[in-house]
Design an enzyme around this catalytic site. Structure first.
Site, short mmCIF file in Angstrom:
data_model
loop_
_atom_site.label_atom_id
_atom_site.label_comp_id
_atom_site.label_asym_id
_atom_site.label_seq_id
_atom_site.Cartn_x
_atom_site.Cartn_y
_atom_site.Cartn_z
N ALA A 277 3.97 -4.92 9.00
CA ALA A 277 4.21 -5.45 7.69
C ALA A 277 2.47 -6.13 7.35
O ALA A 277 2.05 -6.44 8.07
CB ALA A 277 5.13 -6.91 8.22
N GLU B 46 6.82 0.73 11.69
CA GLU B 46 6.25 0.22 10.67
C GLU B 46 5.67 -1.32 10.76
O GLU B 46 6.71 -2.09 10.98
CB GLU B 46 7.02 0.57 9.38
CG GLU B 46 6.19 0.09 7.94
CD GLU B 46 7.04 0.04 6.77
OE1 GLU B 46 6.90 -0.72 6.02
OE2 GLU B 46 8.02 1.13 6.68
N LYS C 288 11.34 -1.08 11.88
CA LYS C 288 10.70 -2.14 11.04
C LYS C 288 10.87 -3.59 11.88
O LYS C 288 11.95 -4.21 11.63
CB LYS C 288 11.14 -2.33 9.88
CG LYS C 288 10.66 -3.29 8.74
CD LYS C 288 9.23 -2.88 8.18
CE LYS C 288 8.74 -3.87 7.33
NZ LYS C 288 7.47 -3.37 6.69
N LEU D 4 7.20 4.05 2.00
CA LEU D 4 7.25 5.29 1.25
C LEU D 4 6.47 6.34 2.13
O LEU D 4 7.25 7.60 2.29
CB LEU D 4 6.29 5.33 -0.21
CG LEU D 4 6.26 6.50 -0.75
CD1 LEU D 4 7.71 7.18 -1.37
CD2 LEU D 4 5.26 6.60 -2.19
N ALA E 179 0.86 -1.12 -0.09
CA ALA E 179 0.18 0.05 -0.05
C ALA E 179 0.85 1.21 -0.11
O ALA E 179 0.38 2.37 -0.28
CB ALA E 179 -0.72 -0.14 1.14
N PRO F 244 1.06 11.19 -5.03
CA PRO F 244 0.78 10.79 -6.44
C PRO F 244 1.96 9.65 -6.79
O PRO F 244 2.75 9.57 -6.12
CB PRO F 244 0.84 11.94 -7.20
CG PRO F 244 1.81 12.71 -6.59
CD PRO F 244 1.69 12.53 -4.96
N LYS G 298 3.62 1.81 2.80
CA LYS G 298 3.88 2.16 4.05
C LYS G 298 5.31 2.45 4.12
O LYS G 298 5.37 3.64 4.93
CB LYS G 298 3.86 0.68 5.24
CG LYS G 298 2.34 0.01 5.28
CD LYS G 298 2.19 -0.84 6.10
CE LYS G 298 3.03 -2.06 5.96
NZ LYS G 298 2.93 -2.72 4.43
#
Length: 233
Positions: free
Chosen positions: A118, A116, A37, A17, A13, A209, A15
């Site tokens: 997973a 973050e 992470k 970025l 999705a 975008p 995450k």
């Protein structure tokens, strides 16, 4: 310290970025940052051990510099669900173990800390626990990354409902355009975004975008231009 758990409507999705973009935004404002992470599969073998590109991206946006083992304590090579990857090597990560691993970096109290997840909110950590249990254990508000594509309205609303059902607050959501065709009809695209704003009952932190940047670091910097930090006025 301000800390959040970053989750998504699905795998890929966006995450990492969004998380790296938020960290880059915070650094622009002079804040110290940390991106964690805790569990990652799909890691590559290197001369210094297994490394995950998402974790490396978060590490690059962490200031002051932080060792990789702190960023990503549980690394697995197979590009499959973390609990299945762990089983293949005879491990069983738990919420207790993850919470213990990240207690010290959280105690550093940096200006912005992002943990973050997973996959999506309900991805299993082991046969009995979900990775979301870590956010619940730490009582972290969630930032929801919505992969903008056909079906995202249902995915986003169900994820937000699951977060709240677990007793946590959705601090904000970010739309990340992963399917360019989704925005082809501009009026319909705007209507979809309006539906998300109306139904998620949380502030929109930005709409990212499709980006032309070709490296994780440049993509993080580019994404920062479209993002606001949680609890911004």
């Amino acid at each position: 310290m301000t800390a959040y758990f970053v989750t998504g409507t699905d795998t890929d999705a966006g995450k990492t970025l969004v998380a790296s973009g938020l960290l880059a935004k915070a650094r622009r404002r002079g804040l110290t940052t940390l991106g964690l992470k805790p569990v990652a599969s799909g890691c590559e073998s290197t001369a210094v051990g297994l490394r995950n590109i998402d974790a490396l991206t978060l590490q690059a946006q962490s200031e002051p510099a932080t060792p990789y083992a702190v960023i990503n304590p549980y690394t697995y090579a197979p590009p499959i669900a973390p609990h299945l990857a762990a089983k293949q090597v005879g491990e069983r990560p738990t919420v207790d173990a993850l919470a213990e691993h990240i207690a010290a970096p959280l105690a550093e109290r940096r200006g912005l800390t992002l943990i973050e997840g997973a996959g999506g909110w309900r991805v299993p950590l082991n046969d009995d626990e979900d990775l979301a249990g870590l956010a619940v254990r730490l009582e972290l508000p969630a930032i929801l990354v919505v992969g903008l594509k056909l079906g995202c309205l249902n995915h986003a609303r169900l994820t937000a409902e699951a977060i709240r059902a677990d007793g946590l607050r959705v601090a904000g959501w970010v739309g990340n355009l992963i399917d360019p065709d989704f925005a082809t009809d501009e009026a319909c695209y705007r209507d979809n975004l309006a539906t998300l704003e109306r139904t998620l009952d949380a502030p929109c932190l930005g709409i990212v975008p499709r980006l032309d940047a070709d490296t994780p670091d440049t993509r993080a910097t580019a994404a920062a231009d479209y993002l606001g930090l949680p609890d911004d006025d």
